[in-house]
Design an enzyme around this catalytic site. Structure first.
Site, PDB file in Angstrom:
ATOM      1  N   LYS A  22      25.694  14.297  26.907  1.00 56.65           N
ATOM      2  CA  LYS A  22      25.646  12.909  26.789  1.00 56.65           C
ATOM      3  C   LYS A  22      26.905  12.486  26.107  1.00 56.65           C
ATOM      4  O   LYS A  22      27.538  11.355  26.551  1.00 56.65           O
ATOM      5  CB  LYS A  22      24.352  12.671  26.264  1.00 56.65           C
ATOM      6  CG  LYS A  22      24.082  11.262  25.979  1.00 56.65           C
ATOM      7  CD  LYS A  22      23.103  10.931  24.778  1.00 56.65           C
ATOM      8  CE  LYS A  22      23.245  10.983  23.586  1.00 56.65           C
ATOM      9  NZ  LYS A  22      24.109   9.829  23.060  1.00 56.65           N
ATOM     10  N   ASN A  23      27.223  12.784  24.888  1.00 58.46           N
ATOM     11  CA  ASN A  23      28.413  12.161  24.368  1.00 58.46           C
ATOM     12  C   ASN A  23      29.495  12.380  24.988  1.00 58.46           C
ATOM     13  O   ASN A  23      30.521  11.772  24.237  1.00 58.46           O
ATOM     14  CB  ASN A  23      28.171  12.789  22.934  1.00 58.46           C
ATOM     15  CG  ASN A  23      27.201  12.165  21.954  1.00 58.46           C
ATOM     16  OD1 ASN A  23      26.430  11.417  22.584  1.00 58.46           O
ATOM     17  ND2 ASN A  23      26.890  12.779  20.926  1.00 58.46           N
ATOM     18  N   CYS A 116      21.485   0.083  13.722  1.00 55.97           N
ATOM     19  CA  CYS A 116      20.546   1.137  14.364  1.00 55.97           C
ATOM     20  C   CYS A 116      19.849   1.945  13.171  1.00 55.97           C
ATOM     21  O   CYS A 116      20.095   1.984  11.983  1.00 55.97           O
ATOM     22  CB  CYS A 116      21.775   2.070  15.215  1.00 55.97           C
ATOM     23  SG  CYS A 116      22.178   3.506  14.477  1.00 55.97           S
ATOM     24  N   ARG A 121      26.246   1.498  10.882  1.00 57.57           N
ATOM     25  CA  ARG A 121      27.392   1.731  11.730  1.00 57.57           C
ATOM     26  C   ARG A 121      28.178   0.876  12.489  1.00 57.57           C
ATOM     27  O   ARG A 121      28.004   0.519  13.660  1.00 57.57           O
ATOM     28  CB  ARG A 121      26.649   2.494  13.096  1.00 57.57           C
ATOM     29  CG  ARG A 121      26.010   3.810  12.708  1.00 57.57           C
ATOM     30  CD  ARG A 121      25.023   4.386  13.672  1.00 57.57           C
ATOM     31  NE  ARG A 121      26.049   5.311  14.489  1.00 57.57           N
ATOM     32  CZ  ARG A 121      25.178   6.168  15.550  1.00 57.57           C
ATOM     33  NH1 ARG A 121      24.215   5.950  15.993  1.00 57.57           N
ATOM     34  NH2 ARG A 121      26.052   6.694  16.278  1.00 57.57           N
ATOM     35  N   VAL A 123      31.438  -1.116  13.844  1.00 53.01           N
ATOM     36  CA  VAL A 123      32.721  -0.865  14.575  1.00 53.01           C
ATOM     37  C   VAL A 123      34.016  -1.526  14.040  1.00 53.01           C
ATOM     38  O   VAL A 123      35.049  -1.717  15.045  1.00 53.01           O
ATOM     39  CB  VAL A 123      32.408  -1.357  16.295  1.00 53.01           C
ATOM     40  CG1 VAL A 123      31.524  -0.635  16.624  1.00 53.01           C
ATOM     41  CG2 VAL A 123      32.226  -3.025  16.282  1.00 53.01           C
ATOM     42  N   ASP A 124      34.238  -1.744  12.903  1.00 55.94           N
ATOM     43  CA  ASP A 124      35.229  -2.372  12.450  1.00 55.94           C
ATOM     44  C   ASP A 124      36.728  -1.576  12.839  1.00 55.94           C
ATOM     45  O   ASP A 124      37.787  -1.959  13.030  1.00 55.94           O
ATOM     46  CB  ASP A 124      35.246  -2.276  10.877  1.00 55.94           C
ATOM     47  CG  ASP A 124      35.078  -1.160  10.046  1.00 55.94           C
ATOM     48  OD1 ASP A 124      33.905  -0.441  10.739  1.00 55.94           O
ATOM     49  OD2 ASP A 124      35.745  -0.741   9.379  1.00 55.94           O
ATOM     50  N   ASP A 307      24.820  15.743  14.362  1.00 57.72           N
ATOM     51  CA  ASP A 307      23.636  15.778  15.310  1.00 57.72           C
ATOM     52  C   ASP A 307      22.863  17.220  15.409  1.00 57.72           C
ATOM     53  O   ASP A 307      21.867  17.395  16.006  1.00 57.72           O
ATOM     54  CB  ASP A 307      24.426  15.509  16.745  1.00 57.72           C
ATOM     55  CG  ASP A 307      24.782  14.237  17.113  1.00 57.72           C
ATOM     56  OD1 ASP A 307      24.532  13.579  16.311  1.00 57.72           O
ATOM     57  OD2 ASP A 307      25.485  13.832  17.874  1.00 57.72           O
ATOM     58  N   ILE A 329      27.666  12.140   7.187  1.00 54.66           N
ATOM     59  CA  ILE A 329      28.294  11.067   8.095  1.00 54.66           C
ATOM     60  C   ILE A 329      27.551   9.915   8.075  1.00 54.66           C
ATOM     61  O   ILE A 329      27.973   8.616   8.147  1.00 54.66           O
ATOM     62  CB  ILE A 329      28.058  12.005   9.493  1.00 54.66           C
ATOM     63  CG1 ILE A 329      29.075  13.490   9.547  1.00 54.66           C
ATOM     64  CG2 ILE A 329      29.011  10.891  10.551  1.00 54.66           C
ATOM     65  CD1 ILE A 329      30.594  13.321   9.309  1.00 54.66           C
ATOM     66  N   ARG A 399      16.486   9.674  25.860  1.00 54.77           N
ATOM     67  CA  ARG A 399      17.975   9.339  25.802  1.00 54.77           C
ATOM     68  C   ARG A 399      18.778  10.246  25.912  1.00 54.77           C
ATOM     69  O   ARG A 399      20.096  10.022  26.472  1.00 54.77           O
ATOM     70  CB  ARG A 399      18.176   8.441  24.633  1.00 54.77           C
ATOM     71  CG  ARG A 399      17.555   7.136  24.639  1.00 54.77           C
ATOM     72  CD  ARG A 399      17.757   6.446  23.304  1.00 54.77           C
ATOM     73  NE  ARG A 399      19.138   6.344  23.028  1.00 54.77           N
ATOM     74  CZ  ARG A 399      19.859   6.112  21.826  1.00 54.77           C
ATOM     75  NH1 ARG A 399      19.212   5.873  20.798  1.00 54.77           N
ATOM     76  NH2 ARG A 399      21.126   6.196  21.949  1.00 54.77           N
TER      77      ARG A 399
HETATM   78  C1  UD1 Z   1      29.210   9.667  18.000  1.00 55.10           C
HETATM   79  C2  UD1 Z   1      28.146  10.475  18.574  1.00 55.10           C
HETATM   80  C3  UD1 Z   1      26.798  10.646  17.728  1.00 55.10           C
HETATM   81  C4  UD1 Z   1      27.265  11.290  16.308  1.00 55.10           C
HETATM   82  C5  UD1 Z   1      28.555  10.796  15.915  1.00 55.10           C
HETATM   83  C6  UD1 Z   1      29.040  11.789  14.759  1.00 55.10           C
HETATM   84  C7  UD1 Z   1      28.410   9.307  20.927  1.00 55.10           C
HETATM   85  C8  UD1 Z   1      27.732   8.524  21.910  1.00 55.10           C
HETATM   86  N1  UD1 Z   1      27.773   9.627  19.963  1.00 55.10           N
HETATM   87  O1  UD1 Z   1      28.686   8.235  17.481  1.00 55.10           O
HETATM   88  O2  UD1 Z   1      25.962  11.304  18.269  1.00 55.10           O
HETATM   89  O3  UD1 Z   1      26.378  11.495  15.481  1.00 55.10           O
HETATM   90  O4  UD1 Z   1      29.522  10.384  16.671  1.00 55.10           O
HETATM   91  O5  UD1 Z   1      29.544  12.909  15.258  1.00 55.10           O
HETATM   92  O6  UD1 Z   1      29.134  10.087  20.870  1.00 55.10           O
HETATM   93  N2  UD1 Z   1      31.960   3.920  11.319  1.00 55.10           N
HETATM   94  C9  UD1 Z   1      32.375   2.861  10.518  1.00 55.10           C
HETATM   95  N3  UD1 Z   1      33.444   2.055  11.291  1.00 55.10           N
HETATM   96  C10 UD1 Z   1      33.589   2.235  12.624  1.00 55.10           C
HETATM   97  C11 UD1 Z   1      33.154   3.388  13.192  1.00 55.10           C
HETATM   98  C12 UD1 Z   1      32.419   4.245  12.405  1.00 55.10           C
HETATM   99  O7  UD1 Z   1      32.250   2.722   9.423  1.00 55.10           O
HETATM  100  O8  UD1 Z   1      34.304   1.338  13.419  1.00 55.10           O
HETATM  101  C13 UD1 Z   1      31.383   5.030  10.579  1.00 55.10           C
HETATM  102  C14 UD1 Z   1      29.927   4.913  10.851  1.00 55.10           C
HETATM  103  O9  UD1 Z   1      29.111   4.235  10.346  1.00 55.10           O
HETATM  104  C15 UD1 Z   1      29.338   6.530  10.533  1.00 55.10           C
HETATM  105  C16 UD1 Z   1      30.750   7.199  10.632  1.00 55.10           C
HETATM  106  O10 UD1 Z   1      31.832   6.219  10.521  1.00 55.10           O
HETATM  107  O11 UD1 Z   1      29.039   6.586   9.387  1.00 55.10           O
HETATM  108  C17 UD1 Z   1      31.131   8.181  12.020  1.00 55.10           C
HETATM  109  O12 UD1 Z   1      30.623   7.149  13.026  1.00 55.10           O
HETATM  110  P1  UD1 Z   1      31.313   7.526  14.454  1.00 55.10           P
HETATM  111  O13 UD1 Z   1      32.023   8.975  14.514  1.00 55.10           O
HETATM  112  O14 UD1 Z   1      32.174   6.661  14.841  1.00 55.10           O
HETATM  113  O15 UD1 Z   1      29.713   7.831  15.265  1.00 55.10           O
HETATM  114  P2  UD1 Z   1      29.735   7.234  16.871  1.00 55.10           P
HETATM  115  O16 UD1 Z   1      30.920   7.270  17.771  1.00 55.10           O
HETATM  116  O17 UD1 Z   1      29.016   6.110  16.589  1.00 55.10           O
END
Ligand code: UD1
Length: 426
Positions: A22-23, A116, A121, A123-124, A307, A329, A399
Site C-alpha cells: 500500500k505504502n 490523525c 503529523r 506536512v511542514d 508500522d 516515530i 484500508r
Molecule cells: C509513512 C507511511 C506510514 C509510516 C510512516 C513512518 C505511507 C502512506 N505511510 O507515513 O505507514 O508509519 O511513513 O514510517 O507511506 N513529520 C513532520 N513534518 C513533516 C513530515 C513528517 O514533522 O512534514 C513527522 C511526522 O509527524 C512523524 C515523522 O515525521 O512523526 C515521520 O513521518 P513520515 O515519515 O512523514 O510519515 P508518513 O509519510 O506520513
C-alpha cells in the site's frame, strides 16, 4: 459498521501470498500524474486507500482505470489541479498529489490533511522543500495553494530535511524530477517504498542518483513518459502474517515477498525464538513454544519499522518475560495498548516507552481497532485468545490489508465479517 468475529485458539499456519505494498502503491499512483503518455501499474492492492487516491486523481479529469490489480492512467484529459478536503481528510497520503501537480502543471491546490489518530503529523517539511524549489506557497482556509515560479517550472536546489520523512522525501523527489537544474536532497528516507518510487521515476525517464541512500541527487528533465511498472511486495503485510506464527506456535510461509526488505523485523523474530528460512521471494517462520522477550525501538529504515510495532507488541504480550518497546516515530502510537489489555495483556506505558510483561495467554473480549496496523495486532491477538472476540471499527484494516479474511482463513483462523445491524447467521 462491519466487525470481525474471531473464534480463538487458532494455530496460525499455512501459506499466504503477499500483495503489493500500500505504502508504495500510493506514491506510485500519484507519480503517474507526471507522465505525458499512459502508464500501467501492476500488483496494485485492492484497498480503500488505493480507491481513495484513484478517486482523487479521477476528480482532476485524469482517466484512471483499475481492473483487478492493474491500474492504467492517461493524464491527457486533466482539467484541474485540485484535491478537495472531503477526500484528503480520509487519507493523509493524498498530500502526495501536490508534488506532481506542481512539477508538471506549475500549480496545485490541495487540502491540508489535518490531524490523525497517531499524532498531529504535520506536512511542514513537504512545504519547506517546495518553497526551496522556488514555489510560492500559501495556506488559506485549510488549503495549500502552490505555484511554481515565473515560467511555470520549479528550480533545482539543495535541501536538507529536518527529520526523516517518508512522505516528504517522496513528494519532493517527485517534484524535483521536472525542475530546471539539479536538486540535492539530504537526510532522505531510505524506506523500500521510497526506493520503489525512485525506480519507477527512473523508468519514466527521470535522472536520479543515490537511490536507497540518505542523499539523493535529481537532475531535472523537460518531460516524463509513461511506463509499465509493478509495485514492490508489502513488507508490513508480510511481517504481520509471520507475527501470527510467533504468537501461536505456528508455521507461516509468505510467498511473493522479498526477505531483503524485512531484515530488522526478521532479526527480532529470530531473537524471539522463531526459525526463519528464506528464498528469493519467500519467508517462512516456524515457532515452537512461547516467544522470548525482546527490546525494540522503532526507527526510520533500516531500523525497526513503526508500522510493525503494534504487531510485535502483541507477540511480546505472550512472551516468557518482560519486553520493552520505544516508539520513536509517532507521538501517539500506543492506542492499541488499552485494547490489548482488554484481551488480558500486561502493559505499562510511560511516554514513548511501553513495558510488556508476558502473560500465558490472551482472553477473549470485545475490542476496537484504533488504526491500521493496530487493528492487525488485535486480530492476531484475538486469533490466539481463548474464546470468541468481536473487533469493532475494522474499516481501519480494510484500508491496508488486501483480502484479509480470506488470507487469515487460509492460515487457519476462524474469522467472520459481521454487521451488528444485520442479523448474524452462526
Ligand atoms: C509513512 C507511511 C506510514 C509510516 C510512516 C513512518 C505511507 C502512506 N505511510 O507515513 O505507514 O508509519 O511513513 O514510517 O507511506 N513529520 C513532520 N513534518 C513533516 C513530515 C513528517 O514533522 O512534514 C513527522 C511526522 O509527524 C512523524 C515523522 O515525521 O512523526 C515521520 O513521518 P513520515 O515519515 O512523514 O510519515 P508518513 O509519510 O506520513
Amino acid at each position: 459498521m462491519d466487525q470481525f468475529l474471531i473464534t480463538g485458539r487458532s494455530r496460525i499456519a499455512g501459506e499466504v501470498s503477499i500483495s503489493g505494498a500500500k505504502n508504495a502503491a500510493l506514491p506510485l499512483l500519484a507519480a503517474m500524474i507526471l507522465a505525458e503518455t499512459p502508464t500501467t501499474l501492476r500488483n496494485v492492492p485492492s484497498l480503500q486507500d488505493v480507491r481513495t487516491l484513484i478517486k482523487l486523481i479521477s476528480g482532476m479529469g485524469i482517466d484512471v482505470q483499475k481492473e483487478g490489480n492493474t491500474v492504467t492512467c492517461d493524464t491527457s484529459s486533466i482539467a484541474n489541479y485540485f484535491a478537495p478536503y472531503e477526500l484528503v481528510k480520509t487519507m493523509r497520503a493524498s498530500i502526495l498529489v501536490l508534488g506532481p501537480l506542481l512539477a508538471r502543471f506549475g500549480e496545485a491546490e490541495v487540502s491540508l490533511p489535518g490531524g490523525c489518530a497517531i499524532g498531529s503529523r504535520p506536512v511542514d517539511q513537504h512545504l519547506k522543500a517546495f518553497a526551496a524549489l522556488g514555489a510560492h506557497i500559501t495556506v488559506e482556509n485549510g488549503y495549500v495553494k502552490a505555484k511554481a515560479p515565473k515560467g511555470g517550472r520549479l528550480i533545482g536546489c539543495e535541501f536538507t530535511f529536518d527529520m526523516v520523512t517518508v512522505g516528504g522525501t517522496e513528494n519532493v523527489i517527485i517534484a524535483a524530477t521536472l525542475a530546471k537544474g539539479t536538486t540535492v536532497l539530504e537526510n532522505c528516507a531510505r524506506e523500500p517504498e521510497v526506493v520503489d518510487l525512485a525506480n519507477m521515476l527512473v523508468a519514466m525517464g527521470a535522472k536520479i542518483s543515490g537511490i536507497g541512500t540518505s542523499i539523493m541527487t535529481i537532475e531535472g528533465v523537460d518531460s516524463l513518459k509513461g511506463c509499465d511498472y509493478s509495485v514492490v511486495a508489502d513488507r508490513i503485510e508480510t511481517g504481520s502474517y509471520l507475527a501470527g506464527a510467533l504468537m501461536t506456535g505456528g508455521d507461516v510461509l509468505t510467498k511473493n515477498t522479498n526477505p531483503n526488505l524485512l531484515h530488522p523485523v526478521l532479526k527480532k523474530f529470530e531473537e524471539m525464538g522463531a526459525i526463519i528460512t528464506t528464498g528469493d521471494d519467500w519467508i517462512r517462520a516456524q515457532m515452537h513454544g512461547r516467544p522470548k522477550p525482546v527490546d525494540i525501538r522503532t526507527q526510520p529504515h533500516p531500523g525497526f519499522p513503526t508500522d510493525m510495532q503494534a504487531q510485535l507488541m502483541a507477540v511480546c504480550c505472550l512472551a516468557d518475560g518482560t519486553s520493552t518497546i520505544i516508539e520513536n516515530i509517532f507521538e501517539n502510537r500506543y492506542m492499541h495498548v488499552p485494547e490489548l489489555k482488554r484481551l488480558g495483556a500486561n502493559i505499562k506505558v510511560d511516554g514513548h516507552t511501553a513495558i510488556i510483561r508476558g502473560v500465558d495467554s490472551f482472553n477473549s473480549a470485545p475490542v476496537m481497532a484504533t488504526d491500521l496496523r493496530a487493528s492487525m495486532s488485535l486480530v492476531m491477538a484475538a486469533a490466539a485468545a481463548e474464546g470468541q472476540s468481536v473487533i469493532d471499527r475494522i474499516y481501519h484494516i480494510d484500508r491496508g490489508y488486501e483480502n484479509v479474511e480470506e488470507k487469515l482463513r487460509g492460515l487457519g483462523v476462524t474469522i467472520e465479517r459481521i454487521n451488528p445491524n444485520k442479523p448474524h447467521k452462526p
